[in-house]
Every structure is written in structure tokens, then in C-alpha cells.
Design a protein around this motif. Structure first.
Motif, PDB file in Angstrom:
ATOM      1  N   PHE A 134       0.505 -10.064 -20.058  1.00  0.00           N
ATOM      2  CA  PHE A 134      -0.365 -11.086 -19.487  1.00  0.00           C
ATOM      3  C   PHE A 134       0.158 -11.527 -18.123  1.00  0.00           C
ATOM      4  CE2 PHE A 134      -1.099 -15.596 -18.671  1.00  0.00           C
ATOM      5  CZ  PHE A 134      -2.476 -15.697 -18.775  1.00  0.00           C
ATOM      6  N   HIS A 135       1.422 -11.891 -18.080  1.00  0.00           N
ATOM      7  CA  HIS A 135       1.981 -12.426 -16.840  1.00  0.00           C
ATOM      8  C   HIS A 135       2.144 -11.339 -15.780  1.00  0.00           C
ATOM      9  CE1 HIS A 135       2.732 -16.529 -18.285  1.00  0.00           C
ATOM     10  NE2 HIS A 135       2.937 -15.948 -19.457  1.00  0.00           N
ATOM     11  N   MET A 136       2.543 -10.137 -16.194  1.00  0.00           N
ATOM     12  CA  MET A 136       2.668  -9.056 -15.220  1.00  0.00           C
ATOM     13  C   MET A 136       1.310  -8.639 -14.666  1.00  0.00           C
ATOM     14  SD  MET A 136       5.805  -6.600 -16.483  1.00  0.00           S
ATOM     15  CE  MET A 136       5.146  -6.238 -18.108  1.00  0.00           C
ATOM     16  N   THR A 137       0.268  -8.715 -15.501  1.00  0.00           N
ATOM     17  CA  THR A 137      -1.077  -8.371 -15.026  1.00  0.00           C
ATOM     18  C   THR A 137      -1.578  -9.396 -14.019  1.00  0.00           C
ATOM     19  OG1 THR A 137      -1.590  -7.253 -17.109  1.00  0.00           O
ATOM     20  CG2 THR A 137      -3.451  -7.897 -15.736  1.00  0.00           C
ATOM     21  N   LEU A 138      -1.304 -10.670 -14.254  1.00  0.00           N
ATOM     22  CA  LEU A 138      -1.675 -11.695 -13.286  1.00  0.00           C
ATOM     23  C   LEU A 138      -1.094 -11.377 -11.912  1.00  0.00           C
ATOM     24  CD1 LEU A 138      -1.290 -15.171 -15.074  1.00  0.00           C
ATOM     25  CD2 LEU A 138      -3.419 -14.030 -14.425  1.00  0.00           C
ATOM     26  N   VAL A 139       0.186 -10.993 -11.898  1.00  0.00           N
ATOM     27  CA  VAL A 139       0.849 -10.734 -10.620  1.00  0.00           C
ATOM     28  C   VAL A 139       0.343  -9.439  -9.999  1.00  0.00           C
ATOM     29  CG1 VAL A 139       3.066 -10.359  -9.483  1.00  0.00           C
ATOM     30  CG2 VAL A 139       2.881 -12.055 -11.307  1.00  0.00           C
ATOM     31  N   SER A 140       0.230  -8.388 -10.796  1.00  0.00           N
ATOM     32  CA  SER A 140      -0.213  -7.110 -10.235  1.00  0.00           C
ATOM     33  C   SER A 140      -1.651  -7.180  -9.741  1.00  0.00           C
ATOM     34  CB  SER A 140      -0.059  -5.992 -11.265  1.00  0.00           C
ATOM     35  OG  SER A 140      -0.880  -6.218 -12.395  1.00  0.00           O
ATOM     36  N   ALA A 141      -2.496  -7.962 -10.418  1.00  0.00           N
ATOM     37  CA  ALA A 141      -3.901  -8.081 -10.009  1.00  0.00           C
ATOM     38  C   ALA A 141      -4.046  -8.797  -8.673  1.00  0.00           C
ATOM     39  CB  ALA A 141      -4.702  -8.820 -11.083  1.00  0.00           C
ATOM     40  N   ALA A 142      -2.996  -9.528  -8.256  1.00  0.00           N
ATOM     41  CA  ALA A 142      -3.048 -10.234  -6.972  1.00  0.00           C
ATOM     42  C   ALA A 142      -2.965  -9.269  -5.799  1.00  0.00           C
ATOM     43  CB  ALA A 142      -1.929 -11.259  -6.889  1.00  0.00           C
ATOM     44  N   GLY A 143      -2.506  -8.041  -6.052  1.00  0.00           N
ATOM     45  CA  GLY A 143      -2.618  -7.003  -5.047  1.00  0.00           C
ATOM     46  C   GLY A 143      -1.415  -6.729  -4.168  1.00  0.00           C
ATOM     47  N   ASN A 144      -0.275  -7.398  -4.441  1.00  0.00           N
ATOM     48  CA  ASN A 144       0.923  -7.139  -3.642  1.00  0.00           C
ATOM     49  C   ASN A 144       1.927  -6.373  -4.498  1.00  0.00           C
ATOM     50  OD1 ASN A 144       3.595  -7.434  -2.465  1.00  0.00           O
ATOM     51  ND2 ASN A 144       2.700  -8.956  -1.087  1.00  0.00           N
ATOM     52  N   PRO A 145       2.123  -5.067  -4.244  1.00  0.00           N
ATOM     53  CA  PRO A 145       2.993  -4.263  -5.110  1.00  0.00           C
ATOM     54  C   PRO A 145       4.445  -4.708  -5.103  1.00  0.00           C
ATOM     55  CG  PRO A 145       2.312  -3.011  -3.169  1.00  0.00           C
ATOM     56  CD  PRO A 145       1.501  -4.260  -3.168  1.00  0.00           C
ATOM     57  N   GLU A 146       4.931  -5.274  -4.002  1.00  0.00           N
ATOM     58  CA  GLU A 146       6.316  -5.732  -3.956  1.00  0.00           C
ATOM     59  C   GLU A 146       6.508  -6.982  -4.811  1.00  0.00           C
ATOM     60  OE1 GLU A 146       9.292  -4.429  -2.595  1.00  0.00           O
ATOM     61  OE2 GLU A 146       7.900  -2.761  -2.807  1.00  0.00           O
ATOM     62  N   MET A 147       5.522  -7.873  -4.783  1.00  0.00           N
ATOM     63  CA  MET A 147       5.572  -9.026  -5.690  1.00  0.00           C
ATOM     64  C   MET A 147       5.611  -8.551  -7.140  1.00  0.00           C
ATOM     65  SD  MET A 147       2.867 -11.747  -4.002  1.00  0.00           S
ATOM     66  CE  MET A 147       2.757 -12.632  -5.566  1.00  0.00           C
ATOM     67  N   ALA A 148       4.779  -7.571  -7.449  1.00  0.00           N
ATOM     68  CA  ALA A 148       4.707  -7.053  -8.819  1.00  0.00           C
ATOM     69  C   ALA A 148       6.021  -6.394  -9.222  1.00  0.00           C
ATOM     70  CB  ALA A 148       3.554  -6.066  -8.936  1.00  0.00           C
ATOM     71  N   ARG A 149       6.654  -5.677  -8.294  1.00  0.00           N
ATOM     72  CA  ARG A 149       7.927  -5.003  -8.597  1.00  0.00           C
ATOM     73  C   ARG A 149       9.019  -6.020  -8.912  1.00  0.00           C
ATOM     74  NH1 ARG A 149      12.423  -4.358  -6.046  1.00  0.00           N
ATOM     75  NH2 ARG A 149      11.580  -5.224  -4.107  1.00  0.00           N
TER      76      ARG A 149
END
Length: 226
Positions: A134-149
Motif C-alpha cells: 500500500f505505502h510503496m504503491t502510493l510513493v511509486s504512483a507519484a511518479g518519481n523513481p528515486e523517491m520510490a527507490r
């Protein structure tokens, strides 16, 4: 046909890591490579490979002339990781609420189906990986791959204690309710509500996890000494 050394090392790595997660190996416990090799029915080479991998991830330390030791739970470090996690997730929610298109992103639609539309899972520990997703999807859906990493790295580092939040049913029920509220606020682009609910949700989990961790460590040490 004998197993490849890499496969044996992976088996030992996964088993030791699970024992750390389950507090079967406690912070401060010492052991030698020979002891692990005998217990795991393996040679020292894959044991050493597994231990070096765990060392790189911050779970164990090697002590000169005295073998290996389970690293103590560093609550100050965990607090810093949780703080960084909050910053990243609040920024992700901000970007999601301010998106230009009018369509609710497909990854968030899938989250809504699990957390709001489907019946809750009966077993709390089965919910833990879905919480991470849930939380990782929220971040990845925001569109910044470095934030997601960076967020994925934080998720891995706090997993050892965060999963304890799902050992108590009231926290599982609260997670379902709070995730649903966050998703609906994001869907409706209500930024203030989404960020407030997300912050409070993580803060409540953070506080509960610290209390559970201390309690479990105390219980585990008492059990080992009795």
C-alpha cells in the motif's frame, strides 16, 4: 544432485533473517560460523556468505576473535527512518492530489479494491505484505523513481519491527480503516485530509511498534533465561 553453494547460502540467509524477525535470535546474541554450519547442516562457506549479506543489511556484526553478533535494535535510527518515510509519503500524496489528469490511477484503484471493496483477511500477519505494498504503491504512483527507490530501502530496513504491528487485531482493523480513508481522500484530491490521515496513521503504527518491540524483547529474554 548437491545444491549449489549459492542456493545453500540463500537458504541459510532466509532462515537466519526469519529467526531475527521472530526474535528467536535476540539482539546481542553471539554465535560462531561453525555453530550455524552445524545447525544448518552446511559448510562454513555458504554460512559466511549468508552472514556477510546480513551484515550488509545491518542485521549482524562480526566481532574480531569472538564470532558474530545480532545487532541491537537502534530505536534512534528507526525513528529517523520513520521520519524520512513520512516526508516521502506526504510528498507522494501531495503529488497524487495535485495530478493534472482526472482519472484515479490504476495502481490506486487496485489498492481501493483490496482495502475497501474486498473482505478483510482473517490472519493479521497475512496483511503485513499488503500494508507494505500500500505505502510503496502510493510513493511509486507519484511518479518519481528515486523517491520510490529510497522508500523501498526504508521499507526493508524497518520491516523487522514494522511487521509486529500486525500481531494485534485492533491494529489490523485500524490499518484497514485508515488505508481506506487515505485512499478516498486522495481520490477526492483532498490534500489536507489525505496528508493528515496518512501522518497520523504512520505515527500511530510507529508508536505501537516501539512498544511491542520492547515488550517482545523483554519476553524473549525472560524465556531464554528461564
Amino acid at each position: 544432485m548437491p545444491k549449489r553453494p549459492e542456493a545453500v547460502a540463500e537458504r541459510i540467509y532466509q532462515q537466519l533473517k526469519q529467526e531475527i524477525f521472530d526474535f528467536l535470535l535476540l539482539p546481542g546474541d553471539r554465535f560462531s560460523e561453525n555453530e550455524i554450519a552445524e545447525r544448518m547442516s552446511a559448510s562454513r562457506t555458504p554460512v559466511r556468505q549468508a552472514l556477510y549479506a546480513l551484515q550488509q543489511e545491518g542485521y549482524v556484526d562480526v566481532q574480531p576473535r569472538s564470532g558474530w553478533q545480532i545487532r541491537a535494535v537502534d530505536f534512534d535510527h528507526l525513528e529517523a527512518l520513520y521520519d524520512l518515510r513520512i516526508v516521502l509519503e506526504l510528498e507522494a500524496v501531495k503529488r497524487l492530489c495535485q495530478r493534472a489528469d482526472s482519472v484515479f490511477p490504476l495502481p490506486l484503484q487496485a489498492l481501493k479494491q483490496f482495502w475497501l471493496d474486498e473482505p478483510p483477511l482473517a490472519e493479521g500477519m497475512n496483511v503485513a505484505p499488503h500494508d507494505e505494498a500500500f505505502h510503496m504503491t502510493l510513493v511509486s504512483a507519484a511518479g518519481n523513481p528515486e523517491m520510490a527507490r529510497v522508500h523501498r530501502e526504508i521499507t526493508e530496513k524497518i520491516r523487522i519491527v514494522r511487521r509486529l504491528d500486525f500481531t494485534r487485531q485492533p491494529r489490523v482493523s485500524a490499518t484497514y480503516a485508515e488505508h481506506g480513508q487515505i485512499l478516498l481522500a486522495v481520490r477526492d484530491r483532498n490534500l489536507e485530509e489525505a496528508q493528515t490521515r496518512l501522518h497520523d496513521h504512520i505515527a500511530a503504527s510507529q508508536k505501537e511498534v516501539r512498544q511491542i518491540t520492547l515488550h517482545m524483547l523483554h519476553q524473549a529474554r525472560h524465556f531464554k533465561l528461564s
